[in-house]
Design a protein around this motif. Structure first.
Motif, PDB file in Angstrom:
ATOM      1  N   PHE A   4      59.688 161.495 -16.684  1.00 10.73           N
ATOM      2  CA  PHE A   4      59.155 161.142 -15.373  1.00 10.73           C
ATOM      3  C   PHE A   4      58.400 162.336 -14.781  1.00 10.73           C
ATOM      4  CE2 PHE A   4      62.948 158.147 -15.200  1.00 10.73           C
ATOM      5  CZ  PHE A   4      62.185 157.032 -15.534  1.00 10.73           C
ATOM      6  N   GLN A  97      68.825 162.943  -8.392  1.00 12.64           N
ATOM      7  CA  GLN A  97      67.826 162.007  -7.867  1.00 12.64           C
ATOM      8  C   GLN A  97      66.707 162.770  -7.166  1.00 12.64           C
ATOM      9  OE1 GLN A  97      70.613 159.565  -5.616  1.00 12.64           O
ATOM     10  NE2 GLN A  97      70.198 157.808  -6.950  1.00 12.64           N
ATOM     11  N   GLU A 102      66.139 158.720 -12.336  1.00 12.04           N
ATOM     12  CA  GLU A 102      66.421 157.374 -11.827  1.00 12.04           C
ATOM     13  C   GLU A 102      67.851 157.028 -12.206  1.00 12.04           C
ATOM     14  OE1 GLU A 102      63.507 154.586 -13.164  1.00 12.04           O
ATOM     15  OE2 GLU A 102      61.856 155.589 -12.109  1.00 12.04           O
ATOM     16  N   ARG A 118      68.376 157.980 -16.060  1.00  8.18           N
ATOM     17  CA  ARG A 118      67.149 157.899 -16.849  1.00  8.18           C
ATOM     18  C   ARG A 118      66.219 159.055 -16.506  1.00  8.18           C
ATOM     19  NH1 ARG A 118      63.912 153.828 -15.847  1.00  8.18           N
ATOM     20  NH2 ARG A 118      63.139 153.676 -17.976  1.00  8.18           N
ATOM     21  N   GLU A 121      60.418 156.931 -19.167  1.00  6.87           N
ATOM     22  CA  GLU A 121      60.186 155.543 -19.520  1.00  6.87           C
ATOM     23  C   GLU A 121      60.539 155.313 -20.993  1.00  6.87           C
ATOM     24  OE1 GLU A 121      59.451 153.173 -17.585  1.00  6.87           O
ATOM     25  OE2 GLU A 121      58.715 154.193 -15.769  1.00  6.87           O
TER      26      GLU A 121
END
Length: 210
Positions: A4, A97, A102, A118, A121
């Motif tokens: 991310f 966070q 995520e 996570r 992706e």
């Protein structure tokens, strides 16, 4: 590997050169172990251990797994455990966070929630919950990375560990319930992320040298 963007930006802003030389010496043993394992074409299983598996060991596991994936280092598997099980502390989740992870709660029996964390992706999430270091969720053969002095002192023998390494961090728990809690947890998360970035950058450099 793509992670991310917020996490990537966070990691790119860290400066491992700020780690003091005496701390680098402690981390060097960890670096050499990982380089040797990868060079031997063996899986690197790292189990970060703290007393309650609620704060530092989770920070270390999650940042180590994320950074190893980001730097595309092979066969790095990161776990965490404690000498007893409690729960992942909420300020750990909030700090992660804030850095771009995520996070979703998968289950909660009221005492020890299970989280999906996570970092990119299409990447398998890290499953986080408090557990003892020899819980069935963890492997049977691993490098034991002691992230707190209490666990190191009170757990003199770990049967499943192929090697035992000491990498202790100050406990952010000292700030719990104070106005400084969020800042202290973010500071500890940042320190651990910086040191893990240094470790895996050195590992990657060591592999190219070999």
């Amino acid at each position: 590997m793509r992670i991310f963007k917020k996490i990537e930006d966070f990691l790119s802003a860290l400066d491992p050169a700020e780690i003091p030389p005496e701390r680098q010496e402690i981390l060097q043993v960890f670096i050499e172990h990982i380089v040797f394992q990868i060079a031997s074409e063996e899986a690197v299983r790292l189990n970060f251990i703290c007393t309650h598996n609620s704060r530092r060991s989770h920070f270390a596991q999650i940042w180590a797994q994320t950074i190893a994936a980001w730097l595309e280092l092979p066969k790095i598997e990161c776990y965490s455990g404690g000498t007893e099980a409690t729960a992942v502390y909420q300020s750990v989740i909030s700090s992660l966070q804030h850095s771009g992870f995520e996070i979703a709660e998968l289950g909660n029996d009221g005492e020890n929630p299970i989280f999906s964390i996570r970092y990119g992706e299409n990447q398998l999430p890290i499953i986080a919950f408090s557990k003892e270091f020899d819980h069935p969720f963890n492997p049977k053969n691993f490098a034991a990375i002691m992230t707190c002095a209490d666990a190191d002192e009170n757990c003199p023998f770990i049967a499943s560990a192929s090697i035992r390494l000491k990498m202790t961090f100050e406990d952010p728990k000292i700030s719990d319930g104070s106005s400084e809690e969020a800042r202290h947890y973010q500071k500890r998360s940042n320190q651990i992320a910086t040191e893990m970035l240094y470790v895996f950058q050195q590992v990657k450099a060591g592999l190219y040298e070999n």
